[in-house]
Motif scaffolding. Structure first.
Motif, PDB file in Angstrom:
ATOM      1  N   LEU A  33       0.752  -1.415   0.065  1.00  0.00           N
ATOM      2  CA  LEU A  33       0.031  -0.051   0.025  1.00  0.00           C
ATOM      3  C   LEU A  33       0.863   1.338  -0.064  1.00  0.00           C
ATOM      4  CD1 LEU A  33      -2.949  -1.107   2.535  1.00  0.00           C
ATOM      5  CD2 LEU A  33      -2.827  -1.139   0.035  1.00  0.00           C
ATOM      6  N   GLN A  34       1.930   1.352   0.898  1.00  0.00           N
ATOM      7  CA  GLN A  34       2.981   2.373   0.824  1.00  0.00           C
ATOM      8  C   GLN A  34       3.240   2.724  -0.517  1.00  0.00           C
ATOM      9  OE1 GLN A  34       3.314   4.661   2.990  1.00  0.00           O
ATOM     10  NE2 GLN A  34       5.217   5.467   2.622  1.00  0.00           N
ATOM     11  N   HIS A  35       3.763   1.709  -1.263  1.00  0.00           N
ATOM     12  CA  HIS A  35       4.411   1.632  -2.791  1.00  0.00           C
ATOM     13  C   HIS A  35       3.426   2.329  -3.379  1.00  0.00           C
ATOM     14  CE1 HIS A  35       6.541   0.977  -6.420  1.00  0.00           C
ATOM     15  NE2 HIS A  35       5.349   0.126  -7.090  1.00  0.00           N
ATOM     16  N   GLN A  36       2.209   1.865  -3.516  1.00  0.00           N
ATOM     17  CA  GLN A  36       1.040   2.447  -4.143  1.00  0.00           C
ATOM     18  C   GLN A  36       0.696   3.855  -4.038  1.00  0.00           C
ATOM     19  OE1 GLN A  36      -2.447   0.000  -4.671  1.00  0.00           O
ATOM     20  NE2 GLN A  36      -1.246  -1.814  -3.419  1.00  0.00           N
ATOM     21  N   ARG A  37       0.638   4.286  -2.583  1.00  0.00           N
ATOM     22  CA  ARG A  37       0.472   5.547  -2.310  1.00  0.00           C
ATOM     23  C   ARG A  37       1.711   6.850  -2.746  1.00  0.00           C
ATOM     24  NH1 ARG A  37      -0.682   3.429   2.966  1.00  0.00           N
ATOM     25  NH2 ARG A  37      -3.050   3.207   3.200  1.00  0.00           N
ATOM     26  N   VAL A  38       2.792   6.064  -2.740  1.00  0.00           N
ATOM     27  CA  VAL A  38       4.019   7.182  -3.211  1.00  0.00           C
ATOM     28  C   VAL A  38       3.760   7.197  -4.700  1.00  0.00           C
ATOM     29  CG1 VAL A  38       6.526   7.200  -3.504  1.00  0.00           C
ATOM     30  CG2 VAL A  38       5.433   6.490  -1.502  1.00  0.00           C
ATOM     31  N   ALA A  39       3.585   6.242  -5.393  1.00  0.00           N
ATOM     32  CA  ALA A  39       3.439   6.282  -6.773  1.00  0.00           C
ATOM     33  C   ALA A  39       2.307   7.413  -7.283  1.00  0.00           C
ATOM     34  CB  ALA A  39       3.446   5.206  -7.515  1.00  0.00           C
ATOM     35  N   ILE A  40       1.203   7.195  -6.503  1.00  0.00           N
ATOM     36  CA  ILE A  40      -0.151   7.810  -6.874  1.00  0.00           C
ATOM     37  C   ILE A  40       0.192   9.508  -6.557  1.00  0.00           C
ATOM     38  CG2 ILE A  40      -2.417   8.280  -6.186  1.00  0.00           C
ATOM     39  CD1 ILE A  40      -2.691   5.079  -6.223  1.00  0.00           C
ATOM     40  N   ALA A  42       2.997  10.893  -6.241  1.00  0.00           N
ATOM     41  CA  ALA A  42       3.890  11.647  -7.076  1.00  0.00           C
ATOM     42  C   ALA A  42       3.042  11.869  -8.571  1.00  0.00           C
ATOM     43  CB  ALA A  42       5.045  10.659  -7.465  1.00  0.00           C
ATOM     44  N   TYR A  43       2.294  10.986  -8.904  1.00  0.00           N
ATOM     45  CA  TYR A  43       1.359  11.461 -10.344  1.00  0.00           C
ATOM     46  C   TYR A  43       0.605  12.662 -10.055  1.00  0.00           C
ATOM     47  CZ  TYR A  43      -1.866  10.685 -13.892  1.00  0.00           C
ATOM     48  OH  TYR A  43      -2.535  10.886 -15.053  1.00  0.00           O
ATOM     49  N   ALA A  44      -0.128  12.697  -8.699  1.00  0.00           N
ATOM     50  CA  ALA A  44      -1.007  13.816  -8.517  1.00  0.00           C
ATOM     51  C   ALA A  44      -0.129  14.984  -8.414  1.00  0.00           C
ATOM     52  CB  ALA A  44      -1.529  13.452  -7.186  1.00  0.00           C
ATOM     53  N   ARG A  46       2.484  16.044  -9.942  1.00  0.00           N
ATOM     54  CA  ARG A  46       3.222  16.302 -11.124  1.00  0.00           C
ATOM     55  C   ARG A  46       1.920  16.962 -11.897  1.00  0.00           C
ATOM     56  NH1 ARG A  46       5.404  11.265 -11.195  1.00  0.00           N
ATOM     57  NH2 ARG A  46       3.719  10.578 -12.842  1.00  0.00           N
ATOM     58  N   ARG A  47       0.701  16.830 -11.796  1.00  0.00           N
ATOM     59  CA  ARG A  47      -0.269  17.143 -12.637  1.00  0.00           C
ATOM     60  C   ARG A  47      -1.156  18.352 -11.781  1.00  0.00           C
ATOM     61  NH1 ARG A  47       1.498  12.989 -14.231  1.00  0.00           N
ATOM     62  NH2 ARG A  47       1.609  12.195 -16.316  1.00  0.00           N
ATOM     63  N   GLY A  48      -0.745  18.654 -10.646  1.00  0.00           N
ATOM     64  CA  GLY A  48      -1.432  19.730  -9.640  1.00  0.00           C
ATOM     65  C   GLY A  48      -2.792  19.091  -9.499  1.00  0.00           C
ATOM     66  N   LEU A  49      -2.778  17.983  -9.022  1.00  0.00           N
ATOM     67  CA  LEU A  49      -4.177  17.326  -8.390  1.00  0.00           C
ATOM     68  C   LEU A  49      -4.148  17.581  -6.883  1.00  0.00           C
ATOM     69  CD1 LEU A  49      -4.412  14.335 -10.968  1.00  0.00           C
ATOM     70  CD2 LEU A  49      -5.475  16.323 -11.171  1.00  0.00           C
ATOM     71  N   SER A  50      -5.258  17.487  -6.428  1.00  0.00           N
ATOM     72  CA  SER A  50      -5.197  17.736  -4.866  1.00  0.00           C
ATOM     73  C   SER A  50      -6.013  16.533  -4.405  1.00  0.00           C
ATOM     74  CB  SER A  50      -6.146  18.878  -4.426  1.00  0.00           C
ATOM     75  OG  SER A  50      -6.385  19.101  -2.944  1.00  0.00           O
ATOM     76  N   ILE A  51      -5.359  15.547  -3.758  1.00  0.00           N
ATOM     77  CA  ILE A  51      -6.059  14.248  -3.132  1.00  0.00           C
ATOM     78  C   ILE A  51      -6.746  14.693  -2.040  1.00  0.00           C
ATOM     79  CG2 ILE A  51      -5.566  12.266  -2.084  1.00  0.00           C
ATOM     80  CD1 ILE A  51      -2.983  12.069  -3.704  1.00  0.00           C
ATOM     81  N   VAL A  52      -8.223  14.317  -1.922  1.00  0.00           N
ATOM     82  CA  VAL A  52      -9.052  14.561  -0.891  1.00  0.00           C
ATOM     83  C   VAL A  52      -9.640  13.464  -0.262  1.00  0.00           C
ATOM     84  CG1 VAL A  52      -9.761  16.754  -1.980  1.00  0.00           C
ATOM     85  CG2 VAL A  52     -11.003  14.765  -2.405  1.00  0.00           C
ATOM     86  N   ARG A  53      -9.378  12.295  -0.524  1.00  0.00           N
ATOM     87  CA  ARG A  53      -9.838  11.147   0.125  1.00  0.00           C
ATOM     88  C   ARG A  53      -9.224   9.786  -0.437  1.00  0.00           C
ATOM     89  NH1 ARG A  53     -15.587   9.506   1.383  1.00  0.00           N
ATOM     90  NH2 ARG A  53     -15.269   7.609   2.625  1.00  0.00           N
ATOM     91  N   THR A  54      -9.065   8.886   0.380  1.00  0.00           N
ATOM     92  CA  THR A  54      -8.323   7.699   0.100  1.00  0.00           C
ATOM     93  C   THR A  54      -9.392   6.747   0.592  1.00  0.00           C
ATOM     94  OG1 THR A  54      -6.183   8.722   0.175  1.00  0.00           O
ATOM     95  CG2 THR A  54      -6.392   6.164   0.696  1.00  0.00           C
ATOM     96  N   TYR A  55      -9.488   5.555  -0.387  1.00  0.00           N
ATOM     97  CA  TYR A  55     -10.271   4.381  -0.299  1.00  0.00           C
ATOM     98  C   TYR A  55      -8.991   3.212  -0.260  1.00  0.00           C
ATOM     99  CZ  TYR A  55     -14.299   7.072  -1.313  1.00  0.00           C
ATOM    100  OH  TYR A  55     -15.138   8.076  -1.553  1.00  0.00           O
TER     101      TYR A  55
END
Length: 514
Positions: A33-40, A42-44, A46-55
C-alpha cells in the motif's frame, strides 16, 4: 513517504480534486500500500491534483467486490452523488481488480465515468492517453490481470497437491487432539505452531503430530461411544460438555466438531487434499473421491485404521433411509433372536439403525414395538419402567414430606432433583433404585452423583418388576465415596446398609435428627 516540499510554490490552479484507491491481497505482496501511495501522490503532484480522499482494501483479493469495503464505499459515494472529487487515481489495472470477467472490471469503471468521474491508472502507459489504441491496451491489461490469477491458481494447486503427496499438511487448523509442527527441508521438526501461527521459514513445511494424552483419550472415547454405544454426534457433544471436556481452542463441543473428529481422515493418519474446492472465489463444490489428492499414513494416527473404517461404515449405515416396514421387520428380528426387545439390543445389532431412528419414525420405542406386534410385557420393560420409576419417585417424595410434617418437622423443596430440606438443616434425597439383572441373580445400585449435595438418601429398593418398593435404606452420603453405592441383595448379606434397612418409610425419620 515522498511528499511535495512545503516551501515549493503550489500550482496556481489545482483545479481537480482526486480520490485514491489502493489494494493489496497479502502482506507479502510486492504491491504494498505504501508503494502504491507514493507512486499515486507523485503522479498527482506532477499534474497539480489535490488528493481529498483515500479508499483502501488491505489483504483483500481482487477476484470480485465481495469483502472489499473500500471499493464498495467508493462506488456507493460515486453512485449517490456524494463524491467530492473529480477523478479516481489507481496504481494500475490489477489494483482495481483481477476480475475473471473483464467486463465486470470495465463496468465498475463505467459507473464512475457515468457520474463524471474518470478512473486513472497512474503506473500504466495509457494513464494520460484516451486514444482508441489506449482503450485496446486497457482491455488487454484487464484480461491479463484476470489471467494472472488463473495461472497462479493452477500453479498453487499443483504445488499443494505435490506437497500433500509428500506427506505435508496444506493449510487450516490442526484439529482437536492434533498439533501442527513445522519441519525443515530435511524433515527435522523445527517448532510446534500455535493456532493461527505461520511457519517462520518460507521453505519449511508443516506436518501433524499428536496432541496431549488427555486429548487422544477423548478422541478415542468419541469413537467408542459412537461405535459401541451407538450414540449420535449431538449426544456425544452433550456428554463431553457435561464432563467438562473442552473442545478445540477451548470451546464447547458441538455436533459439527464431533462429526469432524469422526469423519476426517487425518485422525487415521492420512493426508487428504482437494475434497472440496473453491477456485477463483467461485462456489465451493464437493469433489468426487477420484479427484482427491491423498497420502495414506502421512501422520501419526490417533485411532486405529480399522476403527476409523468401522466408523465410516457405521455412518453410511446410519445415513441409510429405512422404510417403516423395514424398521418394524428389524424389531421383529431382534425379538426373535433374543426373546425380548430393548434399546440396548437394538444398538448392539450390526448393522442396524439406532434407537433414535425408531423414535424419529414412530414417536417412541413403545409405539414401534406395538406396531411390530411385540406386545409381550418384556417388550416394554425399559420404557414402562422409566415411566413407573418417575411416578414412584413423585409418590415417595410426597409421602416423605407428609411424614415429616406429621412428625412436627418442616420439609421444603431443596435444590436438586427429588430433594427436601428437613428442619432447615438436613438435605434429604429420595431415590428409587431399579432392580437389574446380574447373571442368575439381581442387583441394586444407587448412583452417588444423583445424590450430590445431600446429607442422607432414602433409597427405595424396587422389586424385579420395578413397579413397587420392597424395602427402604437410609444412606448417609458422608460414608460413601465411590461412584456407585450397592444396596444389600439379601437381609443376611454382609452389606453394612442392612443395619439401616426399613420395611417402610414410617419408622425412618427419627434417624434423621441432626
Amino acid at each position: 513517504m515522498v511528499r511535495s516540499p512545503i516551501n515549493l510554490p503550489i500550482e496556481p490552479l489545482a483545479s481537480k480534486r482526486a480520490a485514491t484507491y489502493v489494494r493489496m491481497s497479502t502482506e507479502r505482496q510486492n504491491y504494498s500500500l505504501q508503494h502504491q501511495r507514493v507512486a499515486i501522490e507523485a503522479y498527482a503532484h506532477r499534474r497539480g491534483l489535490s488528493i481529498v480522499r483515500t479508499y483502501e482494501d488491505s489483504g483483500k483479493s481482487g477476484l470480485n467486490v465481495e469483502g472489499r469495503a473500500g471499493l464498495l464505499s467508493l462506488l456507493e459515494d460515486v453512485s449517490s452523488g456524494s463524491a467530492n472529487f473529480d477523478m479516481i487515481l489507481v496504481y494500475d489495472v490489477s489494483r482495481w481488480g483481477r476480475f475473471q470477467d473483464a467486463d465486470e472490471s470495465a463496468y465498475y469503471e463505467f459507473v464512475c465515468r457515468r457520474a463524471g468521474i474518470d478512473v486513472v491508472y497512474c503506473a500504466e502507459p495509457f494513464a494520460d492517453d484516451d486514444s482508441p489504441m489506449a482503450a485496446i491496451l486497457k482491455i488487454l491489461k484487464r484480461l491479463m490481470a484476470g489471467e494472472y490469477s488463473r495461472e497462479l491458481s493452477t500453479r498453487v494447486f499443483a504445488a499443494q497437491s505435490n506437497y500433500t503427496l509428500m506427506g505435508f499438511k496444506q493449510g487450516g487448523a490442526a484439529g482437536y487432539g492434533l498439533r501442527r509442527i513445522a519441519v525443515d527441508q530435511a524433515g527435522k521438526p523445527r517448532a510446534e505452531l500455535r493456532a493461527g501461527e505461520r511457519k517462520a521459514v518460507q521453505t519449511d513445511r508443516v506436518v501433524l503430530g499428536l496432541g496431549s494424552d488427555d486429548e487422544v483419550m477423548v478422541v478415542n472415547a468419541i469413537y467408542d461411544w459412537y461405535l459401541r454405544l451407538k450414540l449420535g454426534d449431538k449426544r456425544i457433544a452433550t456428554m463431553l460438555n457435561a464432563a467438562g471436556a473442552l473442545g478445540e481452542a477451548g470451546k464447547p463441543w458441538t455436533k459439527n466438531t464431533v462429526r469432524s473428529v469422526l469423519t476426517n481422515e487425518k485422525y487415521a493418519g492420512h493426508a487428504v487434499y482437494n475434497r472440496r474446492s473453491s477456485k477463483l472465489k467461485k462456489r465451493t463444490v464437493k469433489n468426487p473421491p477420484d479427484m482427491w489428492i491423498r497420502r495414506d499414513g502421512a501422520f501419526p494416527a490417533l485411532v486405529a485404521k480399522m476403527i476409523f473404517a468401522s466408523a465410516q461404515a457405521e455412518r453410511s449405515e446410519r445415513r441409510r433411509r429405512y422404510s417403516d416396514a423395514e424398521l418394524l421387520d428389524i424389531l421383529r428380528e431382534v425379538h426373535a433372536e433374543h426373546g425380548k426387545i430393548s434399546a440396548l439390543l437394538i444398538s448392539t445389532r450390526a448393522p442396524a439403525p439406532t434407537p433414535q431412528t425408531f423414535k424419529y419414525h414412530f414417536g417412541t420405542l413403545a409405539n414401534a414395538y406395538a406396531l411390530a406386534g411385540l406386545d409381550t410385557p418384556e417388550a416394554f420393560s425399559y420404557v414402562e419402567s422409566r415411566r413407573a420409576l418417575r411416578k414412584i419417585r413423585i409418590a415417595l417424595v410426597a409421602q416423605a414430606r407428609e411424614l415429616i410434617l406429621a412428625a412436627g418437622g418442616t420439609a421444603t423443596v431443596a435444590a436438586g432433583k427429588d430433594m427436601l430440606r428437613v428442619n432447615d438443616s438436613i438435605i434429604l434425597k429420595i431415590a428409587a433404585v431399579r432392580c437389574q439383572k446380574e447373571g442368575a441373580g439381581n442387583r441394586w445400585r444407587l448412583r452417588a452423583s444423583l445424590a450430590a449435595g445431600a446429607d442422607f438418601t432414602i433409597a427405595a429398593k424396587l422389586d424385579p418388576s420395578n413397579r413397587h418398593a420392597l424395602e427402604f435404606y437410609l444412606v448417609s452420603m458422608a460414608d460413601h465415596k465411590g461412584k456407585w453405592i450397592p444396596l444389600p441383595a439379601h437381609p443376611d448379606s454382609p452389606n453394612p446398609l442392612n443395619a439401616r434397612r426399613h420395611s417402610n418409610m414410617n419408622d425412618m425419620f427419627g434417624a434423621l435428627q441432626p
